[in-house]
Scaffold this active site. Sequence first.
Site, PDB file in Angstrom:
ATOM      1  N   HIS A  64      -9.666   1.121   5.037  1.00 10.98           N
ATOM      2  CA  HIS A  64      -8.385   1.483   5.793  1.00 10.98           C
ATOM      3  C   HIS A  64      -8.516   2.529   6.968  1.00 10.98           C
ATOM      4  CE1 HIS A  64      -4.386   2.422   6.594  1.00 10.98           C
ATOM      5  NE2 HIS A  64      -3.778   1.631   6.132  1.00 10.98           N
TER       6      HIS A  64
ATOM      7  N   GLU B  65      -7.095   4.886   8.062  1.00  9.32           N
ATOM      8  CA  GLU B  65      -6.857   6.116   7.607  1.00  9.32           C
ATOM      9  C   GLU B  65      -8.175   6.599   7.016  1.00  9.32           C
ATOM     10  OE1 GLU B  65      -3.138   5.608   5.456  1.00  9.32           O
ATOM     11  OE2 GLU B  65      -2.092   4.954   7.376  1.00  9.32           O
TER      12      GLU B  65
ATOM     13  N   ASN C  46       0.828  -1.285   0.060  1.00  4.48           N
ATOM     14  CA  ASN C  46       0.148  -0.083   0.036  1.00  4.48           C
ATOM     15  C   ASN C  46       1.099   1.141   0.261  1.00  4.48           C
ATOM     16  OD1 ASN C  46      -1.593   1.837   0.524  1.00  4.48           O
ATOM     17  ND2 ASN C  46      -2.531   1.162   2.528  1.00  4.48           N
TER      18      ASN C  46
ATOM     19  N   SER D  74       3.105  -2.310  10.307  1.00  2.00           N
ATOM     20  CA  SER D  74       4.549  -2.163  10.497  1.00  2.00           C
ATOM     21  C   SER D  74       5.301  -3.688  10.009  1.00  2.00           C
ATOM     22  CB  SER D  74       4.958  -1.833  11.941  1.00  2.00           C
ATOM     23  OG  SER D  74       4.806  -0.588  12.229  1.00  2.00           O
TER      24      SER D  74
ATOM     25  N   LYS E 189       0.142   4.282  -0.271  1.00  2.00           N
ATOM     26  CA  LYS E 189      -0.575   5.336   0.368  1.00  2.00           C
ATOM     27  C   LYS E 189      -0.213   6.683  -0.506  1.00  2.00           C
ATOM     28  CE  LYS E 189      -0.376   3.109   4.606  1.00  2.00           C
ATOM     29  NZ  LYS E 189      -0.375   3.400   6.131  1.00  2.00           N
TER      30      LYS E 189
ATOM     31  N   GLU F  65      -5.513  -5.007  10.725  1.00  2.40           N
ATOM     32  CA  GLU F  65      -4.422  -3.957  10.799  1.00  2.40           C
ATOM     33  C   GLU F  65      -4.806  -3.245  12.007  1.00  2.40           C
ATOM     34  OE1 GLU F  65      -2.567  -2.908   6.807  1.00  2.40           O
ATOM     35  OE2 GLU F  65      -4.348  -1.582   7.024  1.00  2.40           O
TER      36      GLU F  65
HETATM   37  P1  PGA Z   1       2.479   0.379   7.725  1.00  2.00           P
HETATM   38  O1  PGA Z   1       1.118   0.386   7.005  1.00  2.00           O
HETATM   39  O2  PGA Z   1       3.269  -1.029   7.067  1.00  2.00           O
HETATM   40  O3  PGA Z   1       3.483   1.278   7.032  1.00  2.00           O
HETATM   41  O4  PGA Z   1       2.397   0.062   9.296  1.00  2.00           O
HETATM   42  C1  PGA Z   1       0.228  -0.548   6.841  1.00  2.00           C
HETATM   43  C2  PGA Z   1      -1.064  -0.051   6.122  1.00  2.00           C
HETATM   44  O5  PGA Z   1      -1.441   0.919   6.497  1.00  2.00           O
HETATM   45  O6  PGA Z   1      -1.563  -0.632   5.444  1.00  2.00           O
END
Ligand code: PGA
Length: 258
Positions: A95, A97, A9, A213, A11, A167
């Site tokens: 997601h 976010e 992803n 992460s 983003k 997540e």
């Molecule tokens: P990250 O993000 O691996 O940077 O923690 C994961 C995600 O938001 O899908």
Amino acid sequence: MRTKIVAGNWKMNKNLDEAMELAVELQEHQSDFPSDVQVIIAPPAIYLANLEMIDEPCYQLSAQNCSHHDYGAFTGEISPAQLRHMGIKYCILGHSERRQYFHETDELIASKVDACLRNEISPIFCCGEMLEERKANTHFVTVLHQLEKALFHLDKKDMSKVIVAYEPVWAIGTGVTASSNEAQEMHAFIRETLRNHFGVEVAEQVKILYGGSVNAGNSAELFSNPDVDGGLVGGASLKARDFISIIKSAAMPSQIED
Ligand code: PGA
């Protein structure tokens, strides 16, 4: 046996040149990719068409979000019908976010799930608890509600097209990962929830990815759990070397060379 998926992803990162460079670097290393691992990348939507042009890509493309409408006067939105017409087969939905910064509700996410499925796009449906919920030991209830509200209205055929991504919000972009045991425990809970509602066949088929992460150092252990079918990777998917290591770590043990 479920095969593994490693999804990146991106983003809202990278300009077009950087996005193409990363895609080309992945292409150059595709002979290193284990044959039993499916690679998906979710770049910013404006680059989907460019990344589609790469010949025989080693990845499939996903959008990061879409509208719940097919067409119409919705300025700034991208419809699942448009994505499908471009050959895009996946879309990340729900997601954290999107839930947090764009106030997406479970109801809206449910209608996006429907919109994707009616356009033959597989949702990569994200769920996961906030830190306070984990501390208060209500994380299973949170995830159960998220699954219920966005997915329980589906029939078995549609549900089998959904990919679930667990997540935990406290692990996203923080460098703090769920332990291997915490991940397996929640993934087993999600699968059991799917089994209770949709039956054993669907539950055994649906892939459940871990996100939060994931990096080249922790992916092998996380992915070795029986209910963890790969990962949804944010930060570490932006560097070809790291992402390739993560892809390699998802190989079935018999595929790993000494
Ligand atoms: P990250 O993000 O691996 O940077 O923690 C994961 C995600 O938001 O899908």
